[in-house]
Design a protein around this motif. Sequence first.
Motif, mmCIF file in Angstrom:
data_model
loop_
_atom_site.group_PDB
_atom_site.id
_atom_site.type_symbol
_atom_site.label_atom_id
_atom_site.label_comp_id
_atom_site.label_asym_id
_atom_site.label_seq_id
_atom_site.Cartn_x
_atom_site.Cartn_y
_atom_site.Cartn_z
ATOM 1 N N LYS A 485 19.165 -19.293 4.388
ATOM 2 C CA LYS A 485 18.903 -19.032 5.736
ATOM 3 C C LYS A 485 19.795 -19.710 6.719
ATOM 4 O O LYS A 485 20.369 -19.207 7.594
ATOM 5 N N LYS A 486 19.649 -21.142 6.602
ATOM 6 C CA LYS A 486 20.491 -21.975 7.354
ATOM 7 C C LYS A 486 21.894 -21.672 7.389
ATOM 8 O O LYS A 486 22.643 -21.840 8.505
ATOM 9 N N VAL A 487 22.468 -21.502 6.087
ATOM 10 C CA VAL A 487 23.774 -21.114 5.811
ATOM 11 C C VAL A 487 24.261 -19.825 6.783
ATOM 12 O O VAL A 487 25.294 -19.689 7.677
ATOM 13 N N GLN A 488 23.206 -18.756 6.738
ATOM 14 C CA GLN A 488 23.709 -17.492 7.217
ATOM 15 C C GLN A 488 23.384 -17.834 8.823
ATOM 16 O O GLN A 488 24.336 -17.343 9.647
ATOM 17 N N ASP A 489 22.403 -18.744 9.381
ATOM 18 C CA ASP A 489 22.364 -18.676 10.883
ATOM 19 C C ASP A 489 23.943 -19.534 11.400
ATOM 20 O O ASP A 489 24.188 -19.283 12.530
ATOM 21 N N CYS A 617 26.363 -11.771 9.554
ATOM 22 C CA CYS A 617 26.569 -11.866 7.850
ATOM 23 C C CYS A 617 24.997 -11.704 7.470
ATOM 24 O O CYS A 617 24.250 -12.089 8.164
ATOM 25 N N LEU A 618 25.149 -11.753 6.034
ATOM 26 C CA LEU A 618 23.853 -11.885 5.214
ATOM 27 C C LEU A 618 24.230 -12.516 4.114
ATOM 28 O O LEU A 618 25.266 -12.334 3.663
ATOM 29 N N THR A 619 23.311 -13.609 3.975
ATOM 30 C CA THR A 619 23.781 -14.654 2.782
ATOM 31 C C THR A 619 22.649 -14.714 1.798
ATOM 32 O O THR A 619 21.519 -14.829 2.036
ATOM 33 N N LEU A 620 22.749 -14.465 0.710
ATOM 34 C CA LEU A 620 21.751 -14.304 -0.606
ATOM 35 C C LEU A 620 22.122 -15.156 -1.735
ATOM 36 O O LEU A 620 23.294 -15.419 -1.916
#
Length: 627
Positions: A485-489, A617-620
């Motif tokens: 979540k932090k990566v995405q933000d 972006c979305l990060t999973l």
Amino acid sequence: MGTKKAAAATGDVFPIGMTDFEKLISKGKVYIDKTSYLEDLLNSGTEVALILRPRRFGKTLTMSMLSCFLEMNYQNPEDRSRPERLFKDLAIYKNKAFCNEYMGRYPVISISFKDVEGKTFQDAVWMIVSIFAEQAAKFEFLTKKKELDTVFLRRIMDCKHRKTRVFKPDGTFAEGMASLINLFIKDLANCLKKAFNKDPVIIIDEYDVPLQKATARGYYTDMLDVIRLILSSALKDNDTNIFKGFVTGCLRIAHQSIFTGVNNFDTYGINDTIYSGFIGLTKDETAGLLKRYGMETRLPDVTEWYDGYNFAGTGMLCPWSVIKFMSRALRPDNNPVTFQPENYWANSSGNDIIDICMRSPDSSDLERIENLMHNGTETITLKTFTSYPEINGNTSFDTFATMMLHTGYFTVVKGAHVAESAPSKNSNFPSDDKEIIRKAVIKIPNKEVLQSFLEKAESIFSKDNPEWTQRAAELLDALFSGDAKKVQDIIDDMLMRFISNRDAMSGEGYYHGFMTSVLGIAAGTAGTARNRINRVEMESEKDAGNGFSDIILSKVFEGKAVILEFKKCKIGTPNAFKKMCREALKQIDDKKYEYRYRASGYQDIKKYGIAFYGKQCLTLMPDNNAG
């Protein structure tokens, strides 16, 4: 009065950075003759004129020309040989009656604040004191006239030579020093009037430079008090003792009440037709200058790089850049036919405003800046109550754009029109200007200014910018800690603030390049030669397993690795984002990108599928695939 016939150029040598008119003419430098404007300027009913133009357009040289034309010979007032020598080959000299009335007939106080700056308020004031001391030395002969009170001349010269201190040890003004500085021009004007029985001319060039510099250094309020009192005493309280007052700058700081109460005061800015071609180069003047030196074929290049300014319908070019280009192109070691234009404007003076503008606005503002950088236009509400400190805070795009319009970063495509008018609700000075709500369509004027934006963007989003470096380091830490979540933000925020090339955003390659740049900064600054444990290695599109991974980050001494695979969505829906993230994670597993690292003993390997669309972006990670 707005547009004159294209002026002819005199002289043979280009005056790079020369702002002294007498020296320029005496040394035979190139001069674009603007003297025909003097008739309108001096015959108008305006007592004090504020002339606003962007930086590097020739304001200081123009005021120097005006001073040389008007200033008398103080030792022999009937001798006008100096101005006759300087102006005999220029347009104004043909008007004998006008020259007889004005040329060499007035005492002139000419002050330029263009170089006033300092790390501290005290340093900047010392520069003002030094400028005043030069005027005091020039008029030192007045001290011999016993009927005049000229103690202030001696005192200001003693300050320059450090015989008298300006500040106490605690940084406050020494006794009487604030009054001496604030009243210097007024007192000098009074002495000149008594000595010659003529109302003097007061010229104050680049009045707002000290305020702009003070904003960047953090002492704006203190400097505002000094500049306000100097101008007020010289032009407002002294209006019965001056013939004309001329003030130049980039921006009118109206709501700070600097000019409140000045009688017969008029502003001539970039949206005013009168004097529109007075300062700067018109297109015809530029074409004539190029033709004179056999460079007429270069007009398209010069136009592309340095044209585009619209001063109330008059197309103008920046003289600093045009003359700089021609002087370099005509060097013996260059070919004037093929010599390529460059960006001479960007570093010719401070870029504080563009720097702050590109750091501070929110995402919607940055979208508008990006549109302008791609040859787009924006409609703004012109702000008449702008002050320099506003560019340091959370201000509106309209305020930024108005500031940058006046300083030369933007220009008007379509003339401003009045939408409505009302008294300003924010003004503390009811007698000050009414707030006129005006709309204007703006754009970036030319290739030179566009490059200034691009260069500033490059420097802001680089390892030389600690703010950007810190954000990249936070992204690196989030990746290794597994905080998707932090990566995405962080990536969302960086994408929103990154001044991008929209053409490159059409494919996945843009995002790969973006992430490579950001993580390259972070990896390059992680660890030191002595602290190798924190060092991060980065591989981009490296052969790993059965294919080429987008980016792999590794901490060799900790046995940690991060594998990143990027995908670009065709549409920006939640389902599309999730689908592309899962495809990216599946590719990491199918292609066995982690195999080499597992075989080398890495125990902590994190995998990220990151999908991009526009500036989102979305990060999973594999554990986040549910849903």
